[in-house]
Design a protein around this motif. Sequence first.
Motif, short mmCIF file in Angstrom:
data_model
loop_
_atom_site.label_atom_id
_atom_site.label_comp_id
_atom_site.label_asym_id
_atom_site.label_seq_id
_atom_site.Cartn_x
_atom_site.Cartn_y
_atom_site.Cartn_z
N ASP A 17 0.86 -1.18 0.00
CA ASP A 17 0.00 0.00 0.00
C ASP A 17 0.90 1.23 0.00
O ASP A 17 1.61 1.49 0.96
N VAL A 18 0.88 1.97 -1.11
CA VAL A 18 1.66 3.21 -1.21
C VAL A 18 0.74 4.43 -1.19
O VAL A 18 1.16 5.52 -1.58
N GLY A 19 -0.49 4.22 -0.76
CA GLY A 19 -1.38 5.37 -0.56
C GLY A 19 -2.49 5.55 -1.57
O GLY A 19 -3.28 6.46 -1.46
N GLY A 20 -2.56 4.70 -2.60
CA GLY A 20 -3.63 4.85 -3.58
C GLY A 20 -3.67 3.68 -4.54
O GLY A 20 -2.66 3.00 -4.74
N PRO A 21 -4.82 3.45 -5.16
CA PRO A 21 -4.96 2.28 -6.05
C PRO A 21 -4.04 2.31 -7.26
O PRO A 21 -3.54 1.26 -7.68
N ASP A 22 -3.77 3.47 -7.85
CA ASP A 22 -2.88 3.53 -9.01
C ASP A 22 -1.46 3.15 -8.64
O ASP A 22 -0.81 2.36 -9.33
N GLY A 23 -0.96 3.73 -7.56
CA GLY A 23 0.40 3.40 -7.09
C GLY A 23 0.52 1.95 -6.67
O GLY A 23 1.53 1.29 -6.95
N ASN A 24 -0.51 1.42 -6.01
CA ASN A 24 -0.49 0.02 -5.59
C ASN A 24 -0.45 -0.91 -6.79
O ASN A 24 0.30 -1.88 -6.81
N ALA A 25 -1.25 -0.60 -7.81
CA ALA A 25 -1.26 -1.43 -9.03
C ALA A 25 0.09 -1.36 -9.74
O ALA A 25 0.61 -2.39 -10.20
N GLU A 26 0.68 -0.18 -9.83
CA GLU A 26 1.98 -0.01 -10.49
C GLU A 26 3.07 -0.79 -9.75
O GLU A 26 3.92 -1.44 -10.37
N ALA A 27 3.07 -0.74 -8.42
CA ALA A 27 4.09 -1.41 -7.62
C ALA A 27 4.08 -2.92 -7.79
O ALA A 27 5.11 -3.58 -7.60
N LYS A 28 2.96 -3.48 -8.18
CA LYS A 28 2.84 -4.94 -8.36
C LYS A 28 3.32 -5.40 -9.74
O LYS A 28 3.53 -6.59 -9.95
N LYS A 29 3.52 -4.47 -10.65
CA LYS A 29 3.91 -4.82 -12.03
C LYS A 29 5.35 -5.31 -12.12
O LYS A 29 6.15 -5.14 -11.20
N LYS A 30 5.67 -5.85 -13.29
CA LYS A 30 6.98 -6.46 -13.54
C LYS A 30 8.15 -5.52 -13.26
O LYS A 30 9.18 -5.94 -12.74
N ALA A 31 8.03 -4.25 -13.60
CA ALA A 31 9.15 -3.31 -13.40
C ALA A 31 9.45 -3.09 -11.92
O ALA A 31 10.57 -2.71 -11.57
N TRP A 32 8.47 -3.33 -11.07
CA TRP A 32 8.67 -3.12 -9.63
C TRP A 32 8.79 -4.46 -8.93
O TRP A 32 9.81 -5.11 -9.02
N PHE A 33 7.78 -4.90 -8.21
CA PHE A 33 7.88 -6.14 -7.43
C PHE A 33 7.59 -7.40 -8.24
O PHE A 33 7.91 -8.49 -7.79
N ASP A 34 6.96 -7.28 -9.39
CA ASP A 34 6.66 -8.44 -10.24
C ASP A 34 6.01 -9.54 -9.41
O ASP A 34 6.48 -10.68 -9.36
N VAL A 35 4.89 -9.20 -8.75
CA VAL A 35 4.27 -10.14 -7.83
C VAL A 35 3.73 -11.40 -8.51
O VAL A 35 3.58 -12.43 -7.86
#
Length: 186
Positions: free
Chosen positions: A75-93
Amino acid sequence: MKRMLAGALVALSLAAPAFAAQTLVPAKSQIGFAFKQMGVGVDGNFKTFAAQVAFDPAKPEATQATFTVDLASIDVGGPDGNAEAKKKAWFDVATHPKATFTAKSVKALGGGKFEARGPLTIKGTSRDVVAQFTAKPVGNDLQLDGGFPLKRLQYKLGDGAWADTETVADDVQVKFRFTLAGKPGQ
């Protein structure tokens, strides 16, 4: 032969230190982080994590601890940031759903302060980190408060265009509070 083997197993179990794992109390625990994006401070946290811990402040060298974080719970404070953080460029969940830390050594620093060393694995990359923390009893629980710095690019967090440290700083401060119920050896 069976009696000798059984006797040897009993002797080994009595000689080994008996540490009962403490139970992490999620409602009283947290894992957060802070970084700068375009020069502005951003705080975030992970909502889901687990731990297997046996920690006695009187015998820190005998500590056994492994922490696992569900990276999709970011949780980085909002749905857009949370969705971006889960993507391949970031955490690649989708490929790497968990991060783990295992304490390989813990030592007392004095004054209720401790230092844990061990590998932190994020997105398939392991690096040793040093986390400093305090331990204090709170009622029947033991509260551990601490943190450690990390460089996000060492874990390939923010690949491609996100690797620009002018946009998102490389330095991340991880902070935690773990509340443990139970006492080692009980």
